[in-house]
Design an enzyme around this catalytic site. Structure first.
Site, PDB file in Angstrom:
ATOM      1  CE  LYS A   1     -13.394 -15.332  23.177  1.00  8.45           C
ATOM      2  NZ  LYS A   1     -13.130 -13.938  22.392  1.00  8.45           N
TER       3      LYS A   1
ATOM      4  CG  LEU B   1      -3.184 -28.749  31.297  1.00  5.21           C
ATOM      5  CD1 LEU B   1      -1.958 -28.462  32.883  1.00  5.21           C
ATOM      6  CD2 LEU B   1      -4.171 -29.855  31.440  1.00  5.21           C
TER       7      LEU B   1
ATOM      8  CB  THR C   1     -14.211 -19.754  23.774  1.00  5.73           C
ATOM      9  OG1 THR C   1     -14.331 -21.207  24.899  1.00  5.73           O
ATOM     10  CG2 THR C   1     -14.937 -18.902  25.031  1.00  5.73           C
ATOM     11  CG  ASP C   2     -15.705 -25.437  24.737  1.00  4.80           C
ATOM     12  OD1 ASP C   2     -14.249 -24.828  25.004  1.00  4.80           O
ATOM     13  OD2 ASP C   2     -14.663 -26.544  24.440  1.00  4.80           O
ATOM     14  CD  GLU C   3     -12.822 -22.167  28.918  1.00  2.00           C
ATOM     15  OE1 GLU C   3     -13.025 -20.582  30.769  1.00  2.00           O
ATOM     16  OE2 GLU C   3     -11.929 -22.317  28.831  1.00  2.00           O
TER      17      GLU C   3
ATOM     18  CB  ALA D   1      -7.930  -8.699  20.092  1.00  2.00           C
TER      19      ALA D   1
ATOM     20  CD  GLU E   1      -6.270  -9.402  28.978  1.00  2.00           C
ATOM     21  OE1 GLU E   1      -5.915 -10.665  29.440  1.00  2.00           O
ATOM     22  OE2 GLU E   1      -5.635  -8.546  29.187  1.00  2.00           O
TER      23      GLU E   1
ATOM     24  NE  ARG F   1     -11.157 -27.244  30.163  1.00  2.00           N
ATOM     25  CZ  ARG F   1     -12.052 -27.432  31.609  1.00  2.00           C
ATOM     26  NH1 ARG F   1     -12.448 -29.042  31.716  1.00  2.00           N
ATOM     27  NH2 ARG F   1     -12.366 -26.582  32.734  1.00  2.00           N
TER      28      ARG F   1
ATOM     29  CG  ASP G   1      -1.848  -7.697  19.895  1.00  3.67           C
ATOM     30  OD1 ASP G   1      -2.207  -9.364  19.667  1.00  3.67           O
ATOM     31  OD2 ASP G   1      -1.035  -7.733  20.937  1.00  3.67           O
TER      32      ASP G   1
ATOM     33  CE1 TYR H   1     -11.333 -15.741  27.164  1.00  2.92           C
ATOM     34  CE2 TYR H   1     -12.075 -18.634  28.145  1.00  2.92           C
ATOM     35  CZ  TYR H   1     -11.827 -17.162  27.161  1.00  2.92           C
ATOM     36  OH  TYR H   1     -11.273 -18.145  25.995  1.00  2.92           O
ATOM     37  CB  SER H   2     -16.592 -19.083  29.771  1.00  2.39           C
ATOM     38  OG  SER H   2     -17.656 -18.552  31.158  1.00  2.39           O
TER      39      SER H   2
HETATM   40  P1  NAD Z   1      -3.521 -15.246  23.596  1.00  2.00           P
HETATM   41  O1  NAD Z   1      -3.557 -14.540  24.977  1.00  2.00           O
HETATM   42  O2  NAD Z   1      -2.516 -15.662  24.007  1.00  2.00           O
HETATM   43  O3  NAD Z   1      -3.662 -13.646  22.675  1.00  2.00           O
HETATM   44  C1  NAD Z   1      -4.478 -12.451  22.495  1.00  2.00           C
HETATM   45  C2  NAD Z   1      -4.397 -11.337  22.274  1.00  2.00           C
HETATM   46  O4  NAD Z   1      -4.555 -10.636  21.743  1.00  2.00           O
HETATM   47  C3  NAD Z   1      -2.286 -11.334  21.972  1.00  2.00           C
HETATM   48  O5  NAD Z   1      -1.410 -10.342  21.525  1.00  2.00           O
HETATM   49  C4  NAD Z   1      -3.057 -10.245  23.123  1.00  2.00           C
HETATM   50  O6  NAD Z   1      -1.470  -8.151  22.768  1.00  2.00           O
HETATM   51  C5  NAD Z   1      -4.101  -9.211  22.325  1.00  2.00           C
HETATM   52  N1  NAD Z   1      -4.947  -8.067  22.969  1.00  2.00           N
HETATM   53  C6  NAD Z   1      -5.233  -9.007  24.549  1.00  2.00           C
HETATM   54  N2  NAD Z   1      -5.866  -6.841  24.830  1.00  2.00           N
HETATM   55  C7  NAD Z   1      -6.513  -6.618  23.782  1.00  2.00           C
HETATM   56  C8  NAD Z   1      -6.873  -5.281  23.422  1.00  2.00           C
HETATM   57  N3  NAD Z   1      -7.826  -4.709  24.041  1.00  2.00           N
HETATM   58  N4  NAD Z   1      -6.231  -4.470  21.869  1.00  2.00           N
HETATM   59  C9  NAD Z   1      -5.614  -5.396  21.222  1.00  2.00           C
HETATM   60  N5  NAD Z   1      -4.710  -6.293  21.502  1.00  2.00           N
HETATM   61  C10 NAD Z   1      -5.262  -7.220  23.126  1.00  2.00           C
HETATM   62  O7  NAD Z   1      -4.922 -15.738  23.004  1.00  2.00           O
HETATM   63  P2  NAD Z   1      -5.735 -16.956  22.084  1.00  2.00           P
HETATM   64  O8  NAD Z   1      -5.750 -18.295  22.962  1.00  2.00           O
HETATM   65  O9  NAD Z   1      -4.626 -17.101  21.261  1.00  2.00           O
HETATM   66  O10 NAD Z   1      -7.219 -16.983  22.065  1.00  2.00           O
HETATM   67  C11 NAD Z   1      -7.109 -15.882  20.340  1.00  2.00           C
HETATM   68  C12 NAD Z   1      -8.536 -16.424  20.514  1.00  2.00           C
HETATM   69  O11 NAD Z   1      -9.237 -17.608  20.656  1.00  2.00           O
HETATM   70  C13 NAD Z   1      -9.517 -15.336  21.994  1.00  2.00           C
HETATM   71  O12 NAD Z   1     -10.711 -14.789  21.176  1.00  2.00           O
HETATM   72  C14 NAD Z   1      -9.969 -16.713  22.288  1.00  2.00           C
HETATM   73  O13 NAD Z   1     -10.764 -16.318  23.527  1.00  2.00           O
HETATM   74  C15 NAD Z   1     -10.095 -17.757  21.576  1.00  2.00           C
HETATM   75  N6  NAD Z   1     -10.190 -19.105  21.840  1.00  2.00           N
HETATM   76  C16 NAD Z   1      -9.246 -19.317  22.176  1.00  2.00           C
HETATM   77  C17 NAD Z   1      -9.061 -21.027  22.776  1.00  2.00           C
HETATM   78  C18 NAD Z   1      -7.276 -21.603  23.461  1.00  2.00           C
HETATM   79  O14 NAD Z   1      -7.388 -22.207  23.789  1.00  2.00           O
HETATM   80  N7  NAD Z   1      -6.726 -20.946  23.999  1.00  2.00           N
HETATM   81  C19 NAD Z   1     -10.332 -21.616  22.897  1.00  2.00           C
HETATM   82  C20 NAD Z   1     -11.293 -21.227  22.014  1.00  2.00           C
HETATM   83  C21 NAD Z   1     -11.045 -19.674  21.889  1.00  2.00           C
HETATM   84  O1  DAU Z   2     -12.123 -24.603  25.717  1.00  2.26           O
HETATM   85  C1  DAU Z   2     -11.844 -23.133  25.436  1.00  2.26           C
HETATM   86  C2  DAU Z   2     -10.789 -22.505  26.350  1.00  2.26           C
HETATM   87  O2  DAU Z   2     -10.012 -23.429  26.362  1.00  2.26           O
HETATM   88  C3  DAU Z   2     -10.061 -21.492  26.178  1.00  2.26           C
HETATM   89  O3  DAU Z   2     -11.550 -20.093  25.524  1.00  2.26           O
HETATM   90  C4  DAU Z   2      -9.348 -20.193  26.978  1.00  2.26           C
HETATM   91  O4  DAU Z   2      -8.382 -19.341  26.426  1.00  2.26           O
HETATM   92  C5  DAU Z   2      -8.048 -21.131  27.293  1.00  2.26           C
HETATM   93  O5  DAU Z   2      -7.345 -21.202  28.234  1.00  2.26           O
HETATM   94  C6  DAU Z   2      -8.805 -22.589  27.188  1.00  2.26           C
HETATM   95  O6  DAU Z   2      -9.335 -22.266  29.480  1.00  2.26           O
HETATM   96  P1  DAU Z   2      -9.084 -23.608  29.896  1.00  2.26           P
HETATM   97  O7  DAU Z   2      -8.764 -22.916  31.648  1.00  2.26           O
HETATM   98  O8  DAU Z   2      -9.619 -25.641  29.648  1.00  2.26           O
HETATM   99  O9  DAU Z   2      -7.523 -24.125  29.632  1.00  2.26           O
HETATM  100  P2  DAU Z   2      -6.575 -24.432  31.179  1.00  2.26           P
HETATM  101  O10 DAU Z   2      -5.389 -24.929  30.210  1.00  2.26           O
HETATM  102  O11 DAU Z   2      -5.870 -22.738  31.518  1.00  2.26           O
HETATM  103  O12 DAU Z   2      -6.518 -25.367  31.501  1.00  2.26           O
HETATM  104  C7  DAU Z   2      -7.278 -26.822  31.015  1.00  2.26           C
HETATM  105  C8  DAU Z   2      -7.154 -27.470  32.396  1.00  2.26           C
HETATM  106  O13 DAU Z   2      -5.967 -27.903  32.291  1.00  2.26           O
HETATM  107  C9  DAU Z   2      -8.564 -26.673  33.070  1.00  2.26           C
HETATM  108  O14 DAU Z   2      -8.865 -28.237  33.231  1.00  2.26           O
HETATM  109  C10 DAU Z   2      -7.812 -27.227  34.485  1.00  2.26           C
HETATM  110  C11 DAU Z   2      -6.823 -27.467  33.805  1.00  2.26           C
HETATM  111  N1  DAU Z   2      -5.237 -27.231  35.187  1.00  2.26           N
HETATM  112  C12 DAU Z   2      -5.137 -25.888  34.096  1.00  2.26           C
HETATM  113  C13 DAU Z   2      -3.626 -25.644  34.490  1.00  2.26           C
HETATM  114  C14 DAU Z   2      -3.500 -23.701  34.140  1.00  2.26           C
HETATM  115  C15 DAU Z   2      -4.402 -28.273  35.736  1.00  2.26           C
HETATM  116  O15 DAU Z   2      -4.804 -28.914  36.003  1.00  2.26           O
HETATM  117  N2  DAU Z   2      -3.209 -27.129  36.395  1.00  2.26           N
HETATM  118  C16 DAU Z   2      -2.824 -26.106  35.870  1.00  2.26           C
HETATM  119  O16 DAU Z   2      -1.623 -25.493  36.334  1.00  2.26           O
END
Ligand code: NAD
Ligand code: DAU
Length: 339
Positions: free
Chosen positions: A155, A191, A124-126, A81, A83, A215, A34, A151-152
């Site tokens: 991915k 969120l 991700t589903d995005e 890993a 963003e 969502r 990481d 982002y999407s």
């Molecule tokens: P997060 O942002 O909380 O964590 C990302 C981690 O990756 C961090 O520990 C960061 O330090 C590390 N990282 C970033 N860039 C790096 C690099 N270049 N080299 C090594 N490490 C690096 O993310 P998360 O929410 O835990 O998501 C993890 C994975 O799941 C991602 O691939 C994301 O796309 C996917 N995902 C997330 C969600 C969600 O709702 N959070 C849903 C579906 C899929």
């Molecule tokens: O669907 C999976 C994805 O879910 C993951 O791949 C991403 O890593 C993860 O960040 C998440 O993406 P979203 O954009 O859906 O999540 P977020 O929590 O940023 O936002 C959720 C919803 O809430 C979205 O419709 C935007 C809205 N939102 C978000 C924030 C941060 C608000 O209304 N207000 C806010 O301040």
């Protein structure tokens, strides 16, 4: 016994995976690579840091030398890993292309060269884009890719790379495309973390646009259990969809539910702010294929998951307060232009 290389194991979902896997698979060893970006936090891993089956390496997945060295001693890669925050990708997309696309490229290349037995890519589903509000449509394995944010798009590129390496070089891979996760240790910019911590701080909760966006929420442990089921199924070059809800819940509804669970009045706590650019309207995942093949299904209801998540943030102010302070610049930039 397997040697597992986890990337991004200090983040939200990766750290849940590391904690879960070490507890449930006493034969296996994990190395966590990481880079510790703003989203990576070793405090997420204090409970395992002295476990002899856990090793941490600070490094970037784009670094060929580190990745190659680690893969020499690896059976399975579980690649988290990335963003991961859509709003940051709108403000500063470059890091998303670097880590999510080039970092994944570096990993699959090294995985082929080092004859990794199973490369699992967490996605991700995005990547599927946006569904129409009010429709009954869901994302399936047949849904075409139509990413709509930097982002999407990054991915989606990483998914294509993994599949292409499967076709061209025989990479033994699997992919999971999962919906929105929530739970403990999520950086308080997403969120739910933002909502709960703002309420504790006595601040308003910002809802983008009209709040009708939908969502598909999944408790993070259920996501990790889904990945476990896929890893146990084997490197079949398949994709699996993971999701949580069976009926639509809008952002306004779920935020109101959190506010009520915290003993407050939604009418007094919510502030509608300018919408996110290109804001995907609705996500819904059809995970019945995964259930049929792997026997996986979500086990934590939204209400139960929300209660656990709220309790965790209430009890762990020491964890999230410094993170919010460090991210003050991002918050100012992201929310300033929405007022
Ligand atoms: P997060 O942002 O909380 O964590 C990302 C981690 O990756 C961090 O520990 C960061 O330090 C590390 N990282 C970033 N860039 C790096 C690099 N270049 N080299 C090594 N490490 C690096 O993310 P998360 O929410 O835990 O998501 C993890 C994975 O799941 C991602 O691939 C994301 O796309 C996917 N995902 C997330 C969600 C969600 O709702 N959070 C849903 C579906 C899929
Ligand atoms: O669907 C999976 C994805 O879910 C993951 O791949 C991403 O890593 C993860 O960040 C998440 O993406 P979203 O954009 O859906 O999540 P977020 O929590 O940023 O936002 C959720 C919803 O809430 C979205 O419709 C935007 C809205 N939102 C978000 C924030 C941060 C608000 O209304 N207000 C806010 O301040």
């Amino acid at each position: 016994m397997s040697k597992i290389l986890v990337t991004g194991g200090a983040g939200f979902i990766g750290s849940e995976f590391v904690r879960y896997w070490l507890a449930h698979h006493p034969e296996d060893e994990i190395t966590n690579l990481d880079a510790l970006t703003y989203a990576g936090n070793l405090a997420n891993l204090v409970s395992v840091e002295s476990n002899p089956r856990y090793h941490f390496v600070k490094g970037d997945i784009c670094d060929r030398q580190i990745v190659n060295e680690l893969m020499k001693n690896t059976d399975i890669v579980v690649h988290f890993a990335a963003e991961s925050h859509v709003d940051r990708s709108i403000l500063e997309p470059e890091a998303f292309l670097q880590t999510n696309v080039l970092g994944t490229f570096n990993l699959v290349q090294a995985a082929v060269e080092n004859k990794i037995k199973h490369f699992h890519h967490v996605s991700t589903d995005e990547v599927f884009g946006s569904l129409e509000l009010g429709s009954a449509e869901k994302f399936t394995l047949e849904t075409p890719y139509e990413p709509r944010s930097p982002y999407s798009a990054s991915k989606a590129s990483s998914d294509h790379l993994v599949r292409a390496y499967g076709e061209t070089y025989g990479l033994p891979y699997t992919i999971t495309n999962c919906s929105n996760n929530y739970g403990s240790h999520q950086f308080p910019e997403k969120l739910f973390g933002l909502t709960i911590t703002n309420l504790i701080e006595g601040k308003k909760v910002p809802i983008y646009g009209d709040g009708k966006n939908v969502r598909d929420w999944l408790f993070v442990t259920d996501h990790v259990r889904g990945i476990e089921a896929v890893l146990q199924h084997g490197p079949t070059q398949e994709t699996f969809l993971l999701g949580g809800l069976t009926k639509d819940v809008s952002n306004y509804e779920v935020i109101s539910q959190i506010i009520r669970l915290m003993g407050k009045n939604p009418d007094e706590e919510i502030e509608f702010v300018r919408d996110r650019a290109g804001h995907d309207r609705r996500y819904a995942i059809d995970w019945s294929g995964t259930q049929a093949k792997l026997g996986w299904q979500p086990s934590v209801t939204l209400e139960e998951g929300l209660r656990q998540t709220i309790d965790w943030y209430v009890e762990n102010e020491d964890w999230w307060r410094p993170l919010k302070e460090q991210a003050a610049g991002f918050f100012a930039q992201n929310y300033r232009k929405r007022a």
